[in-house]
Design an enzyme around this catalytic site. Sequence first.
Site, PDB file in Angstrom:
ATOM      1  N   GLU A  89     -22.111 -35.264 -46.947  1.00 10.38           N
ATOM      2  CA  GLU A  89     -21.552 -36.570 -46.565  1.00 10.38           C
ATOM      3  C   GLU A  89     -21.110 -36.429 -45.113  1.00 10.38           C
ATOM      4  OE1 GLU A  89     -18.300 -39.580 -48.432  1.00 10.38           O
ATOM      5  OE2 GLU A  89     -17.542 -37.743 -47.505  1.00 10.38           O
ATOM      6  N   GLU A 146     -10.632 -37.397 -54.793  1.00 12.01           N
ATOM      7  CA  GLU A 146     -10.865 -36.684 -53.539  1.00 12.01           C
ATOM      8  C   GLU A 146      -9.609 -36.699 -52.664  1.00 12.01           C
ATOM      9  OE1 GLU A 146     -13.700 -38.616 -50.885  1.00 12.01           O
ATOM     10  OE2 GLU A 146     -14.298 -36.661 -50.110  1.00 12.01           O
TER      11      GLU A 146
HETATM   12  C1  LER Z   1     -15.441 -40.291 -49.061  1.00 14.47           C
HETATM   13  O1  LER Z   1     -16.047 -39.299 -49.830  1.00 14.47           O
HETATM   14  C2  LER Z   1     -14.643 -39.685 -47.980  1.00 14.47           C
HETATM   15  O2  LER Z   1     -14.736 -38.511 -47.705  1.00 14.47           O
HETATM   16  C3  LER Z   1     -13.681 -40.497 -47.256  1.00 14.47           C
HETATM   17  O3  LER Z   1     -13.577 -40.083 -45.933  1.00 14.47           O
HETATM   18  C4  LER Z   1     -13.904 -41.969 -47.369  1.00 14.47           C
HETATM   19  O4  LER Z   1     -13.349 -42.607 -46.278  1.00 14.47           O
HETATM   20 MN    MN Z   2     -15.925 -37.136 -48.933  1.00 13.88          MN
END
Ligand code: LER
Ligand code: MN
Length: 273
Positions: free
Chosen positions: A252, A158
């Site tokens: 999220e 990510e």
């Molecule tokens: C986790 O998926 C994320 O987006 C990060 O901001 C973790 O700190």
């Molecule tokens: Mn994330």
Amino acid sequence: MVNGYFMKLSIVLSTQPASFQAATFKGNLEENLQLIASLGYDGVELAIRDPRLLDMDALEKSILTCGLSVPAIGTGQAWGEEGLSFTDPEQSIRRLAVERIQSHLPTAQRFGAVLIIGLIRGIVKPGVEAAQAMAWLVEALQECCSEAIKFGVNLALEPINRYETTLINSTVQGLDLIQRVDAGNFGLLLDTFHMNIEEASIESSIRTCASHIFHFHVADSNRWHPGAGHLDFTSILAALQTTGYKGWISGEFLPLPDAGMAARESIKFLKSL
Ligand code: LER
Ligand code: MN
């Protein structure tokens, strides 16, 4: 125009207490799973610090009883709570981080989930050259990817905004890392919150990443649920759809005003697009 049928929706749930604020659901696991299913979600993205601390059979039973899938497993709490990372100057800590990621593979295999590499990649620590940190990162990812192939598991790195890490903030850097790691089971997790900070155009970056997108996080510009900020999700999801993405859209975001309300507002908003 977004075709609603392309959206499989999940939401992040932490299986253990965690300081990370945007893990939308924390606390009573059974109650949270039932609420998530009752709101109409198809899946739950599990944030797991250490799989050894969980009874996986019991967890799987609870999840399946609610009719939910597990599209992805988040691993960043090992950094947030324990300081493990692929790029720590201490060799023993780098080793523990690789072993921790490998310890998630049976769980990822069991659920058919993508394994997320978020903050466990670490940061460029003081006194460490950026090129050295990158070399450690590539080495760790190659080791994890070759083990993951044996389990049929994909890894998704990510890109995370500059205020949280100094390693891989943008999709351009993510695509460069994919070339360096050179593993068929390695791709990207794109997160609209981070993209809003780092990308010149969220839509064109999505189109450029195309088949390298293995998972997708949604939060609005303020990290509240989609619909609570100023991102154009109709346009963002249309761009994602044009890439042929068949994966999940996973919420999220901050549990505000509370997790249930945020989850309810998010699914209502996304399904209205
Ligand atoms: C986790 O998926 C994320 O987006 C990060 O901001 C973790 O700190
Ligand atoms: Mn994330």
